[in-house]
Design an enzyme around this catalytic site. Sequence first.
Site, PDB file in Angstrom:
ATOM      1  N   ASN A  10       0.920  -0.943  -0.311  1.00 46.64           N
ATOM      2  CA  ASN A  10       0.340  -0.100   0.002  1.00 46.64           C
ATOM      3  C   ASN A  10       0.621   1.437   0.026  1.00 46.64           C
ATOM      4  O   ASN A  10       1.348   1.678   0.805  1.00 46.64           O
ATOM      5  CB  ASN A  10      -0.750  -0.358   1.212  1.00 46.64           C
ATOM      6  N   TRP A  11       1.174   1.692  -1.102  1.00 53.28           N
ATOM      7  CA  TRP A  11       2.449   2.792  -1.398  1.00 53.28           C
ATOM      8  C   TRP A  11       1.469   4.541  -1.313  1.00 53.28           C
ATOM      9  O   TRP A  11       1.856   5.365  -0.510  1.00 53.28           O
ATOM     10  CB  TRP A  11       2.556   3.203  -2.890  1.00 53.28           C
ATOM     11  N   LYS A  12       0.082   4.200  -0.343  1.00 51.94           N
ATOM     12  CA  LYS A  12      -0.461   5.359   0.162  1.00 51.94           C
ATOM     13  C   LYS A  12      -0.409   7.311  -0.769  1.00 51.94           C
ATOM     14  O   LYS A  12      -0.550   6.441  -1.971  1.00 51.94           O
ATOM     15  CB  LYS A  12      -0.253   5.818   1.100  1.00 51.94           C
ATOM     16  N   HIS A  96     -10.343   1.515   4.370  1.00 53.55           N
ATOM     17  CA  HIS A  96      -8.573   1.367   5.524  1.00 53.55           C
ATOM     18  C   HIS A  96      -9.261   2.478   6.543  1.00 53.55           C
ATOM     19  O   HIS A  96      -9.779   3.580   6.086  1.00 53.55           O
ATOM     20  CB  HIS A  96      -7.670   1.709   4.203  1.00 53.55           C
ATOM     21  N   GLU A  98      -7.631   4.747   7.596  1.00 48.51           N
ATOM     22  CA  GLU A  98      -6.917   6.001   7.304  1.00 48.51           C
ATOM     23  C   GLU A  98      -8.309   6.752   5.879  1.00 48.51           C
ATOM     24  O   GLU A  98      -9.026   7.807   6.524  1.00 48.51           O
ATOM     25  CB  GLU A  98      -6.251   6.028   6.560  1.00 48.51           C
ATOM     26  N   GLU A 168      -6.304  -5.223  10.213  1.00 47.44           N
ATOM     27  CA  GLU A 168      -4.824  -3.602  10.267  1.00 47.44           C
ATOM     28  C   GLU A 168      -5.584  -3.173  12.039  1.00 47.44           C
ATOM     29  O   GLU A 168      -6.260  -1.936  11.947  1.00 47.44           O
ATOM     30  CB  GLU A 168      -5.077  -2.415   9.139  1.00 47.44           C
ATOM     31  N   GLY A 174       1.989   1.709  10.916  1.00 45.01           N
ATOM     32  CA  GLY A 174       3.064   3.022  11.205  1.00 45.01           C
ATOM     33  C   GLY A 174       3.939   3.291  12.484  1.00 45.01           C
ATOM     34  O   GLY A 174       4.552   4.258  12.891  1.00 45.01           O
ATOM     35  N   SER A 214       2.960  -2.197  10.139  1.00 42.91           N
ATOM     36  CA  SER A 214       3.725  -2.504  10.339  1.00 42.91           C
ATOM     37  C   SER A 214       5.039  -4.156  10.611  1.00 42.91           C
ATOM     38  O   SER A 214       5.244  -4.095  11.096  1.00 42.91           O
ATOM     39  CB  SER A 214       4.432  -1.779  12.264  1.00 42.91           C
ATOM     40  N   GLY A 235       2.694  -1.517   4.395  1.00 42.92           N
ATOM     41  CA  GLY A 235       2.656   0.049   4.497  1.00 42.92           C
ATOM     42  C   GLY A 235       3.890   1.059   4.448  1.00 42.92           C
ATOM     43  O   GLY A 235       4.762   0.653   2.811  1.00 42.92           O
ATOM     44  N   GLY A 236       4.928   1.749   4.378  1.00 48.69           N
ATOM     45  CA  GLY A 236       5.635   2.071   5.133  1.00 48.69           C
ATOM     46  C   GLY A 236       7.165   0.999   4.496  1.00 48.69           C
ATOM     47  O   GLY A 236       8.067   1.299   3.845  1.00 48.69           O
TER      48      GLY A 236
HETATM   49  P1  PGA Z   1       3.095  -0.047   7.821  1.00 50.26           P
HETATM   50  O1  PGA Z   1       1.029   0.003   7.051  1.00 50.26           O
HETATM   51  O2  PGA Z   1       2.760  -1.186   7.102  1.00 50.26           O
HETATM   52  O3  PGA Z   1       3.060   1.466   7.595  1.00 50.26           O
HETATM   53  O4  PGA Z   1       2.167  -0.090   9.330  1.00 50.26           O
HETATM   54  C1  PGA Z   1      -0.131  -0.601   6.966  1.00 50.26           C
HETATM   55  C2  PGA Z   1      -1.194  -0.225   6.159  1.00 50.26           C
HETATM   56  O5  PGA Z   1      -1.356   1.270   6.419  1.00 50.26           O
HETATM   57  O6  PGA Z   1      -1.532  -1.151   5.366  1.00 50.26           O
END
Ligand code: PGA
Length: 253
Positions: A10-12, A96, A98, A168, A174, A214, A235-236
Amino acid sequence: MKRIPIIAANWKMQLTEAESKHLATFLKENYQPSADLEVLLFPSFLHIASVRDIIAGSGIYLGGQNLSFAEKGAYTGEVAAFQLADIGCTHVLVGHSERRHYFHEDYETVNQKVKAAISSHLKVVLCIGESADERKAGVTEMVIVDQLESAFSGIDHDKLASMVIAYEPIWAIGTGKPPKPEDAAHVHQIVRKTIRRLYAPEIADNIRILYGGSIDAKNIKAFMAQEEVDGVLVGGASLDAKKFLQCLKNWKD
Ligand code: PGA
């Protein structure tokens, strides 16, 4: 039936077009596709077409990070399911945390988006998860069950089978502080149990449940080793080409 694991990136809203293209090129050149893993990228809408052209023929799947609840029409700034499918997406993230938090997507909107995605034959990756306060209050199971029941409202058996669930926990996204793999697996069991109750045992047994929050190249193996964990949403650690490639290599022995 064996559940083929998924590793999704997930490159957000993190990358320029050049950076997205670099990541896609690096993966195409260095990742050897294998029948026992599905790899899935969620670039920004703006970069989907460029990434599609780069990964063509690589076996890597492509998805949108979001979609409109509406099918088509005068919805300035929105992106519809049919447009994602048209540009080459097979998947789409829905719900998601977010989006639920910053864009106030409630249970009804998430359900509408699931329906919109299904009507364009996109595979939904439905994100669910509890907040830190909810976990502290001991209501994780209730929150997860509510999120599933509301998202699935009006969805038939045959449609549910194509969905993927991503657990999640919000407090793990994050933060560099994932739960213990066995604690994540426990929530996955609750998800599977809920799907068994709402639908049927074979659907529950076959649906893939990813963990996200994470995940990195070091901890991926411990999560993927859990019987209940059918993959991860990264994500990250997916923003760095070498780190993400390490994830794709390290997930099993
Ligand atoms: P993260 O994000 O790996 O940076 O914790 C995961 C996500 O939001 O899908």
